[in-house]
Design a protein around this motif. Sequence first.
Motif, PDB file in Angstrom:
ATOM      1  N   VAL A 309       1.895   2.970   6.158  1.00 19.76           N
ATOM      2  CA  VAL A 309       2.783   4.326   4.919  1.00 19.76           C
ATOM      3  C   VAL A 309       4.910   3.500   4.663  1.00 19.76           C
ATOM      4  CG1 VAL A 309       3.994   6.529   4.465  1.00 19.76           C
ATOM      5  CG2 VAL A 309       1.909   6.544   5.934  1.00 19.76           C
ATOM      6  N   THR A 313       5.528   1.359   0.388  1.00 23.35           N
ATOM      7  CA  THR A 313       6.783   1.679  -0.736  1.00 23.35           C
ATOM      8  C   THR A 313       6.965   0.777  -1.151  1.00 23.35           C
ATOM      9  OG1 THR A 313       7.833   2.142   1.323  1.00 23.35           O
ATOM     10  CG2 THR A 313       7.035   3.871   0.359  1.00 23.35           C
ATOM     11  N   ALA A 315       5.770  -2.494  -1.580  1.00 20.34           N
ATOM     12  CA  ALA A 315       4.505  -2.539  -2.142  1.00 20.34           C
ATOM     13  C   ALA A 315       4.901  -2.516  -4.024  1.00 20.34           C
ATOM     14  CB  ALA A 315       3.622  -3.011  -2.074  1.00 20.34           C
ATOM     15  N   PRO A 317       6.248  -1.493  -7.461  1.00 24.76           N
ATOM     16  CA  PRO A 317       7.471  -2.331  -8.230  1.00 24.76           C
ATOM     17  C   PRO A 317       8.960  -1.196  -8.093  1.00 24.76           C
ATOM     18  CG  PRO A 317       5.148  -2.759  -9.494  1.00 24.76           C
ATOM     19  CD  PRO A 317       4.882  -2.151  -8.409  1.00 24.76           C
ATOM     20  N   ILE A 320       9.320   1.531 -10.957  1.00 27.32           N
ATOM     21  CA  ILE A 320       8.359   2.355 -11.239  1.00 27.32           C
ATOM     22  C   ILE A 320       8.706   3.903 -10.355  1.00 27.32           C
ATOM     23  CG2 ILE A 320       6.073   3.753 -11.112  1.00 27.32           C
ATOM     24  CD1 ILE A 320       5.054   0.470 -11.369  1.00 27.32           C
ATOM     25  N   TYR A 324      11.186   6.628 -11.339  1.00 26.88           N
ATOM     26  CA  TYR A 324      10.666   7.944 -11.483  1.00 26.88           C
ATOM     27  C   TYR A 324      10.776   8.979 -10.545  1.00 26.88           C
ATOM     28  CZ  TYR A 324       7.354  11.437 -10.044  1.00 26.88           C
ATOM     29  OH  TYR A 324       6.316  12.841 -10.726  1.00 26.88           O
ATOM     30  N   MET A 328      12.971  12.253 -11.499  1.00 27.74           N
ATOM     31  CA  MET A 328      12.646  13.530 -10.373  1.00 27.74           C
ATOM     32  C   MET A 328      13.927  14.144 -10.663  1.00 27.74           C
ATOM     33  SD  MET A 328      10.208  12.352  -7.382  1.00 27.74           S
ATOM     34  CE  MET A 328      10.496  14.205  -6.788  1.00 27.74           C
ATOM     35  N   TRP A 368      16.617   5.922   0.935  1.00 20.67           N
ATOM     36  CA  TRP A 368      15.235   6.230   1.260  1.00 20.67           C
ATOM     37  C   TRP A 368      13.832   4.507  -0.252  1.00 20.67           C
ATOM     38  CZ3 TRP A 368      12.017   6.229  -3.626  1.00 20.67           C
ATOM     39  CH2 TRP A 368      10.439   6.049  -3.139  1.00 20.67           C
TER      40      TRP A 368
ATOM     41  N   SER B  37       7.207  10.039   6.545  1.00 20.25           N
ATOM     42  CA  SER B  37       6.233  10.315   5.997  1.00 20.25           C
ATOM     43  C   SER B  37       5.560  10.715   4.541  1.00 20.25           C
ATOM     44  CB  SER B  37       4.955  10.425   6.471  1.00 20.25           C
ATOM     45  OG  SER B  37       4.863   9.622   8.169  1.00 20.25           O
ATOM     46  N   TRP B  40       8.782   9.554   1.706  1.00 18.95           N
ATOM     47  CA  TRP B  40       8.623   8.407   1.496  1.00 18.95           C
ATOM     48  C   TRP B  40       7.323   8.627   0.542  1.00 18.95           C
ATOM     49  CZ3 TRP B  40      12.359   8.678   4.422  1.00 18.95           C
ATOM     50  CH2 TRP B  40      12.992   7.412   4.270  1.00 18.95           C
ATOM     51  N   LEU B  41       5.875   9.504   1.008  1.00 25.68           N
ATOM     52  CA  LEU B  41       4.772   9.426  -0.012  1.00 25.68           C
ATOM     53  C   LEU B  41       4.942  10.526  -0.864  1.00 25.68           C
ATOM     54  CD1 LEU B  41       2.196   9.347   2.490  1.00 25.68           C
ATOM     55  CD2 LEU B  41       2.929   7.313   0.857  1.00 25.68           C
ATOM     56  N   ILE B  42       5.813  11.884  -1.272  1.00 23.47           N
ATOM     57  CA  ILE B  42       6.040  12.825  -2.072  1.00 23.47           C
ATOM     58  C   ILE B  42       5.589  11.878  -3.497  1.00 23.47           C
ATOM     59  CG2 ILE B  42       7.164  14.512  -3.255  1.00 23.47           C
ATOM     60  CD1 ILE B  42       7.494  16.039  -1.548  1.00 23.47           C
ATOM     61  N   PRO B  43       6.826  10.741  -3.514  1.00 24.14           N
ATOM     62  CA  PRO B  43       6.746  10.408  -5.508  1.00 24.14           C
ATOM     63  C   PRO B  43       5.408   9.588  -5.784  1.00 24.14           C
ATOM     64  CG  PRO B  43       8.858  10.285  -3.853  1.00 24.14           C
ATOM     65  CD  PRO B  43       7.892  10.544  -2.936  1.00 24.14           C
ATOM     66  N   PHE B  44       5.204   9.116  -4.603  1.00 26.86           N
ATOM     67  CA  PHE B  44       3.929   8.241  -5.684  1.00 26.86           C
ATOM     68  C   PHE B  44       2.957   9.165  -5.539  1.00 26.86           C
ATOM     69  CE2 PHE B  44       6.772   5.360  -2.717  1.00 26.86           C
ATOM     70  CZ  PHE B  44       6.634   4.442  -4.020  1.00 26.86           C
ATOM     71  N   CYS B  46       3.037  12.403  -6.535  1.00 23.07           N
ATOM     72  CA  CYS B  46       3.929  13.400  -7.849  1.00 23.07           C
ATOM     73  C   CYS B  46       3.049  11.742  -8.592  1.00 23.07           C
ATOM     74  CB  CYS B  46       5.031  13.245  -7.939  1.00 23.07           C
ATOM     75  SG  CYS B  46       5.361  14.152  -6.301  1.00 23.07           S
ATOM     76  N   ILE B  47       3.410  11.072  -8.804  1.00 24.82           N
ATOM     77  CA  ILE B  47       2.486  10.246 -10.032  1.00 24.82           C
ATOM     78  C   ILE B  47       1.336   9.556 -10.369  1.00 24.82           C
ATOM     79  CG2 ILE B  47       3.086   7.242 -10.600  1.00 24.82           C
ATOM     80  CD1 ILE B  47       5.718   6.806  -9.850  1.00 24.82           C
ATOM     81  N   GLN B  50       0.536  13.515 -11.570  1.00 22.37           N
ATOM     82  CA  GLN B  50       0.919  13.770 -12.572  1.00 22.37           C
ATOM     83  C   GLN B  50      -0.089  12.895 -13.575  1.00 22.37           C
ATOM     84  OE1 GLN B  50       4.693  15.547 -13.309  1.00 22.37           O
ATOM     85  NE2 GLN B  50       4.657  16.215 -11.777  1.00 22.37           N
ATOM     86  N   ILE B  63       3.683  20.288  -9.528  1.00 18.17           N
ATOM     87  CA  ILE B  63       3.202  19.325  -8.568  1.00 18.17           C
ATOM     88  C   ILE B  63       1.455  18.447  -8.705  1.00 18.17           C
ATOM     89  CG2 ILE B  63       2.317  17.430  -7.218  1.00 18.17           C
ATOM     90  CD1 ILE B  63       4.846  18.282  -5.501  1.00 18.17           C
ATOM     91  N   CYS B 263       3.178   7.949 -15.849  1.00 17.66           N
ATOM     92  CA  CYS B 263       2.992   7.716 -14.612  1.00 17.66           C
ATOM     93  C   CYS B 263       1.726   7.166 -14.786  1.00 17.66           C
ATOM     94  CB  CYS B 263       2.648   9.166 -14.518  1.00 17.66           C
ATOM     95  SG  CYS B 263       4.088  10.190 -14.147  1.00 17.66           S
ATOM     96  N   GLY B 266       2.648   3.942 -14.767  1.00 17.10           N
ATOM     97  CA  GLY B 266       2.655   2.981 -13.383  1.00 17.10           C
ATOM     98  C   GLY B 266       1.574   2.811 -12.677  1.00 17.10           C
ATOM     99  N   VAL B 269      -0.140  -0.070 -13.128  1.00 17.10           N
ATOM    100  CA  VAL B 269       0.351  -1.463 -12.786  1.00 17.10           C
ATOM    101  C   VAL B 269       0.828  -1.615 -10.997  1.00 17.10           C
ATOM    102  CG1 VAL B 269       3.322  -2.573 -12.477  1.00 17.10           C
ATOM    103  CG2 VAL B 269       2.414  -1.399 -14.906  1.00 17.10           C
ATOM    104  N   ALA B 270       0.845  -0.526 -10.213  1.00 14.49           N
ATOM    105  CA  ALA B 270       1.186  -0.209  -8.267  1.00 14.49           C
ATOM    106  C   ALA B 270       0.200  -0.816  -7.958  1.00 14.49           C
ATOM    107  CB  ALA B 270       1.994   0.786  -8.492  1.00 14.49           C
ATOM    108  N   THR B 274       0.173  -3.090  -5.111  1.00 12.06           N
ATOM    109  CA  THR B 274       0.061  -2.555  -3.935  1.00 12.06           C
ATOM    110  C   THR B 274      -1.407  -3.323  -2.651  1.00 12.06           C
ATOM    111  OG1 THR B 274       0.895  -0.595  -4.747  1.00 12.06           O
ATOM    112  CG2 THR B 274       0.217  -0.186  -2.420  1.00 12.06           C
TER     113      THR B 274
END
Lengths: 510, 295
Positions: A309, A313, A315, A317, A320, A324, A328, A368, B37, B40-44, B46-47, B50, B63, B263, B266, B269-270, B274
């Motif tokens: 997990v 994060t 990975a 870029p 972005i 973002y 927020m 973060w 977890s 750390w994951l929330i922003p992703f 969300c993207i 959205q 969201i 979004c 993004g 691109v990601a 990833t």
Amino acid sequence: MKQLTDLEYLKLSKWKRLLHRLGSFFASIPHGIVNGLISLGRGIKKAAVGLRDDVTDIFATFREGDWSAKASFLVMGTGNIAHGQWLRGLLFLLFEVVFIVYMITGGIYWLSMLPSLGKQGPTLEYDPIYDIDVVTYHDNSFKILLYGVLTIFFIVALIYTWRVNIRQNKLIAQIKRSGKKLKSGKDDLRSLVDDQFHKTLLALPLTGILLFTVLPIFFMILVAFTNYSGTNNGYTNNLFTWVGLDNFNTLLSWKAVGGQSYAATFGEVLAWTLIWAFFATFTNYFLGMMVAMLINKKGIKLKKLWRTVLVMTIAVPQFISLLYVSKMFAKNGLINNFLMSMGWITKALPFWEDPTWARITVILINIWIGIPYLMLITTGILMNIPQDLYESSRIDGANAWQQYFKITLPYMLFVTGPYLLTSFTGNMNNFNVIYLLTGGAPTNTAASSAAGSVGYTDLLITWLFKITTGAEAQYYMASVIGIMVFVVVALISLVVYRCLPSIKNEEDFQ
Amino acid sequence: MIQSQKSETPSMKRHMGMKASSRISNTVSYVVLVLISVIWLIPFVCILLQSFRCESTHQVGYIIPQKWGLDNYRNLFNTNFPRWYTNTLITALFVAVFQTIIVLCMSYTLSRFRFKMRKPLMQFMLILGMFPGMLSMIILYQVLKDLGMTQSNAVPGLILVYIASSGMGYYVSKGFFDTISKSLDEAARIDGATRFQVLLKIILPLSKPIVIYTILTAFMGPWGDFVFARYISFNVSAGMNAAVGLYGWLSQDQISKNYTMFCAGGVLVAVPVTILFMCLQRYYVEGVTGGAVKG
């Protein structure tokens, strides 16, 4: 500072050792300066002696050499060609021809213009054919400075090559005398993939570094002594010229210019840069280590999942995730909207509008960003700590805290000392996080008007970037600030390097 | 403390206590881990969510989209985004190949050969690295402009600059080469191999992890680079890479119109990076850990 023996030094506690090391470092500065001067003097003397030897050697080669050796003093490579080393000889000759052609076609002009950086800038001249005024370009300060520097590099290279060419003749004479065979061009080529292979391998990378790193840095250091700016760019408008130390005076002047003085603004930005670098480095370091220990803990299942997990994060870029997250926290962003729709707050929280809020938010978001890296790095090292250290300490009755402070932390600090240093200096120059999150905002209205629109979260590096953009770009101040960044980074590296245990006692933990 | 508890019962009680306390501490740990977890994951998340939102294009306080759809992705193709994407991809691929070659040449040489200029060269590069790289941008921009490699032609210029200065980042792979035993080289040399053959036939096959690590980081660098790409493309849309282009969509005057499209862009691109990263994660971890320890 009292000189301690090894035994006394080992008796001290950890902090006292560090203090001792710091103290003796600063105590050694005067001594160091004296030593430095002495060794500088020795160096100069040695260089002078070396030069003298070199000159006598060159004369000796000329005296004792045959006609071809004598001719090589003027036409490089003659000696090699006369003795059948065609490849070497032709290369020398080629270099000389290229040099002469370059100097005649441009080099002499660039060099002669270097002291003045150009006499006449672009002018408007009447064109009778089209019946309009057209811009006519004359001297170009930017090109003069750039090619002037290049020409100097070229001349140094020529002198060096000329010296090598002379030495070749001496070598040829020696080899002939001993009756051995001279190396042919084929042998030379073969040696490039064998015993001279490092030259082949380094040729390309070093050329790149020379042209795209050394030359620009050299150029920009020189720019600090000119008035090169957006309105004096030497290209399309006024020429720029040498101004001596004026720009450094501006930076360090305490005279108020529309608000604070420049020195005060610089001091503020520098202070925030250091504070930021400190917090960014150490919060990440300790929290990252804690997360790593948490995942490593005995009895925790799904270790791989937790790690994945976090690693995921890394990975994505950074632009972005940073952009973002920055949105927020914006005034009308996700978080404020959410909190307001829940009725918990009535007014948007000033994450990016208030200096203190902005600074704290930046540090928190950097945590973060940074924890996953630190988790990865520390996981590997934590696993390397010999487990019997923990076993024996448990038998001795140490609790988890004691184990952490007496075993884990010292070990980690020891192993990652150099990493912490590079991470600190890296954070000082952490452009991405600051620029993408805040762009330096909120703007510091009290700052000197001459300093551009510097903000409360601006680091030196983002400030530098800001004043190099726009029509009013102050390249000269940017390069002064760049030099200051270098000075600060170099000083910190020097002090820390001297005090790092991993450097001083390399064998301690082995 | 332990020595004082000699009798049987307290030590058993203590044992049970330890078990209970370890259960509590494990529960706490799990709670913390889940919390981490989520943060750390929330922003992703969300993207991602959205990017599927169709009812509005500005920032909102929730969201989960009210109306789902692919509108944002479809709209991307009416903008310059495909151009930005190709620019980024081309840059990243070229840089991945050439930067890897240069970095490996540099680090292998500095690790294996002992020549007169080795130490001074390394010290010189260390000092050079202390200058902020941003400084050289000004001059490089002017020079590239004279060569016609800026603005809409920014891609070759970008590739050139990334590759040319990449020799400075040799530390991690040098550390790796240092760990390969030198006796291998010597044995091959005694058998008559040239230095070049040693590198090709002996060292390279052993260096798979570091080669992959170098390629991966070289590929990911330009994929996310922002500053230099922005400086060189100089507000000309055709020369931008994805980062610079998408950055523009979040500016004051565009954000309410293009937020959800950002979004979507993004995500596009990601995702490839990833996936690539997760597949090669092992090598990345090895490289990063090794680099940190050696400093």
